[in-house]
Write a protein that holds these residues in place. Structure first.
Motif, short mmCIF file in Angstrom:
data_model
loop_
_atom_site.label_atom_id
_atom_site.label_comp_id
_atom_site.label_asym_id
_atom_site.label_seq_id
_atom_site.Cartn_x
_atom_site.Cartn_y
_atom_site.Cartn_z
N ARG A 90 0.81 -1.22 0.00
CA ARG A 90 0.00 0.00 0.00
C ARG A 90 0.84 1.27 0.00
O ARG A 90 0.31 2.36 -0.19
N PHE A 91 2.16 1.12 0.25
CA PHE A 91 3.00 2.30 0.46
C PHE A 91 3.90 2.60 -0.72
O PHE A 91 4.33 1.69 -1.44
N GLU A 92 4.20 3.87 -0.89
CA GLU A 92 5.19 4.27 -1.88
C GLU A 92 6.58 3.88 -1.43
O GLU A 92 7.43 3.50 -2.24
N TYR A 93 6.83 3.98 -0.12
CA TYR A 93 8.12 3.61 0.45
C TYR A 93 7.94 2.37 1.33
O TYR A 93 7.14 2.37 2.25
N GLN A 120 7.83 7.21 7.23
CA GLN A 120 7.36 8.33 6.43
C GLN A 120 5.95 8.73 6.89
O GLN A 120 5.28 8.00 7.62
N THR A 121 5.50 9.88 6.41
CA THR A 121 4.17 10.35 6.80
C THR A 121 3.09 9.34 6.42
O THR A 121 2.13 9.13 7.18
N GLU A 122 3.24 8.68 5.28
CA GLU A 122 2.23 7.70 4.88
C GLU A 122 2.17 6.54 5.86
O GLU A 122 1.09 5.99 6.12
N HIS A 123 3.31 6.15 6.43
CA HIS A 123 3.33 5.08 7.42
C HIS A 123 2.68 5.55 8.72
O HIS A 123 1.90 4.80 9.35
N ARG A 153 0.49 7.94 9.17
CA ARG A 153 -0.95 8.11 9.02
C ARG A 153 -1.68 6.77 8.93
O ARG A 153 -2.80 6.64 9.42
N TYR A 154 -1.03 5.79 8.33
CA TYR A 154 -1.66 4.47 8.24
C TYR A 154 -1.84 3.87 9.64
O TYR A 154 -2.89 3.27 9.94
N GLY A 208 0.25 12.85 10.94
CA GLY A 208 1.42 12.05 11.27
C GLY A 208 2.05 12.59 12.54
O GLY A 208 1.35 12.88 13.51
#
Length: 287
Positions: A147-150, A159-162, A164-165, A209
């Motif tokens: 699901r992640f870009e990184y 990262q922010t995506e992690h 926030r997840y 985040g």
């Protein structure tokens, strides 16, 4: 003050009664009034009870009694961990005060900026923040790497995506992530007993985040200098910082709340530059 006054003791039954009163949650002033003892003594017993329980009160003031080393560590560690509670209370207080004092503004932002803002703030203000170690968080996130870009692996910075997840999908509330790998944190953070992680803790909130970062500082001069060398830095360049540890220090911790990020969270604004008085953008600052 006479020697008799300085070494004054209290009968075991008085101390036992003090324990019973303290178990009822009363303060030291009420304890002093109830037992007819000096407020200074009552304050000492109240602190002893808070730290070491009944045994600490029953033995308080005796020259032969002391807390074990493990208890002292537990007390310090407990206070540092309670620093997470302070951070949680700060965020909840900020949210609650804004909801109480600025209802029209919150309704405006809820209607025109972020339609889920008010419900989210109310949810956070009444929820217990989750706590998870970095290692545990990575194990959770690795299951969702598609699901992640990184990609996430142990030792990578989240990262922010992690972040926030974790807060939006896994826990659905704010989360404290603790005990990060030493390689991705600053040299002055206290090394944990495992030799791989440091006593750092970041507070993550849904929608943003990280909003608070903090850590316990390394007070052991030999480990501090070793860590500086491991990172290829010269300890002599940090003589002033090392001297703070060399000539007297204690275990301590601190944290910082991102003010602009807090404003973002309270208003639902998605771009941090929109909540800064004088935003700076890359390439536009002359100095």
């Amino acid at each position: 003050m006479s020697e008799a006054t300085r070494t004054r003791t209290h009968a075991p039954e008085v101390r036992q009664r003090a324990v019973e009163i303290l178990q009822e949650g009363v303060g030291h002033r009420a304890l002093a009034a109830e037992l007819g003892i000096p407020q200074a003594t009552a304050r000492q017993w109240a602190r002893a009870y808070a730290v070491g329980g009944a045994d600490a009160v029953l033995n308080a003031g005796s020259h032969h009694h002391t807390y074990s080393y493990d208890v002292k560590l537990a007390v310090v560690k407990d206070r540092l961990e309670n620093g997470l509670t302070v951070r949680e209370a700060m965020i909840k207080h900020n949210i609650t005060r804004v909801l109480e004092r600025c209802p029209d503004e919150i309704n405006f932002f809820n209607s025109f900026v972020d339609k889920g803002l008010k419900a989210r703030l109310e949810h956070v203000a009444t929820s217990d923040f989750a706590r998870v170690s970095y290692t545990e968080a990575v194990e959770i996130l690795k299951k969702h790497n598609d699901r992640f870009e990184y990609r996430v692996d142990w030792g990578t910075d989240l990262q922010t995506e992690h972040e926030r997840y974790l807060t939006e999908q896994i826990y659905q509330r704010p989360v404290f992530v603790t005990d990060y790998p030493k390689e991705i944190k600053a040299f002055y953070m206290r090394l944990n007993d495992d030799g791989k992680t440091v006593a750092a803790a970041d507070c993550l909130v849904p929608g943003i985040g990280e909003i608070i970062g903090g850590s316990q500082r390394e007070e052991r001069i030999e480990l501090l200098e070793k860590r500086i060398r491991e990172l290829g830095m010269n300890p002599e360049d940090y003589w002033w910082y090392c001297d703070l540890r060399r000539y007297g220090s204690c275990r301590h911790a601190g944290f910082g709340l991102g003010f602009e990020r807090m404003v973002m969270y309270l208003t639902g604004v998605s771009n941090i530059r929109d909540v800064e008085l004088h935003p700076r953008t890359v390439g536009n600052a002359e100095f």
